[in-house]
Design an enzyme around this catalytic site. Sequence first.
Site, short mmCIF file in Angstrom:
data_model
loop_
_atom_site.label_atom_id
_atom_site.label_comp_id
_atom_site.label_asym_id
_atom_site.label_seq_id
_atom_site.Cartn_x
_atom_site.Cartn_y
_atom_site.Cartn_z
N CYS A 1 49.59 30.58 67.60
CA CYS A 1 49.66 29.45 68.25
C CYS A 1 48.60 28.48 68.46
O CYS A 1 47.57 28.98 69.19
CB CYS A 1 50.47 29.56 69.83
SG CYS A 1 50.91 28.35 70.59
N CYS B 1 52.64 20.93 69.28
CA CYS B 1 52.73 22.09 68.62
C CYS B 1 51.59 22.35 67.90
O CYS B 1 51.69 21.61 66.59
CB CYS B 1 54.18 22.68 67.82
SG CYS B 1 53.91 24.08 66.67
#
EC number: 5.1.1.7
Length: 275
Positions: free
Chosen positions: A76, A209
């Site tokens: 991530c 993101c």
Amino acid sequence: MTPIPFFKMSGSGNDFILIDNRTSVVPEARLEELVVGVCRRKMSVGADGMILVEPSENVDFKWRFFNSDGSLPDMCGNGARCAARFAFLNGIAGRKMAFETLAGVIEAEVGDAGVRIRMTDPKDFRLAQRLELDGRSVAASSVNTGVPHAVVMVDDIEAVDVASDGRAIRFHPDFEPDGTNANFVELNPAGEIFIRTYERGVEEETLACGTGNVAAALILAKERGLASPVTLTTRSGGRLTVHFTRRDEGFVDVFLEGDARVIYRGELWEEAWQG
């Protein structure tokens, strides 16, 4: 049980709960229950994911990163920037550090205005795929930037039904068995880039993101000839910058740069994750 200290942090609108778990303060037997319970919005702290910072024998630390549904993605980008600043603020690492993820070792540098991380090298490029979505044929390209991403170019970012189209792409047969994250990208005549993302594991649109921004930047470099660095505006209005070097048909030295804000710190009581 003893309350668990935590930080709430945000990377361009992607929000996380971070815990220093080097002394095993989190109850392992109830870990999934804790992650899912505490990430619930309105009922608890609420977050897109949880990060546990833990000891490493090789680098400054290792992390365990959980999506809000309890799943374990390999990487991530926004979470990595938050983890790096968390480690710096808590004396776990200096401004320059390295930490272990399921995608490999990530290098990071904490600056005064943000955090810059070196991503793992991208892989599995597939350009100009045709996806059938409810009777429509949609052009998508895909790449793995630590986790899998599909990128769809659109004319109007505001007109996209991210919940519906994103879910359809995320579970599309072409991306089975693990599925993919889905990104919708607008490159306007002024050269501005806007991106919206449906995230696997969160199962809804998120405000940003990091790995999706990297995927979009590299797809734009391949298909539209964009040069490094590429800056994209996320749904939160935050801007993320992707740096890269072309090598043969691929890319190396891929960096993601952006903010990593501390929102607050506190303690988790057991009732924070009880049903």
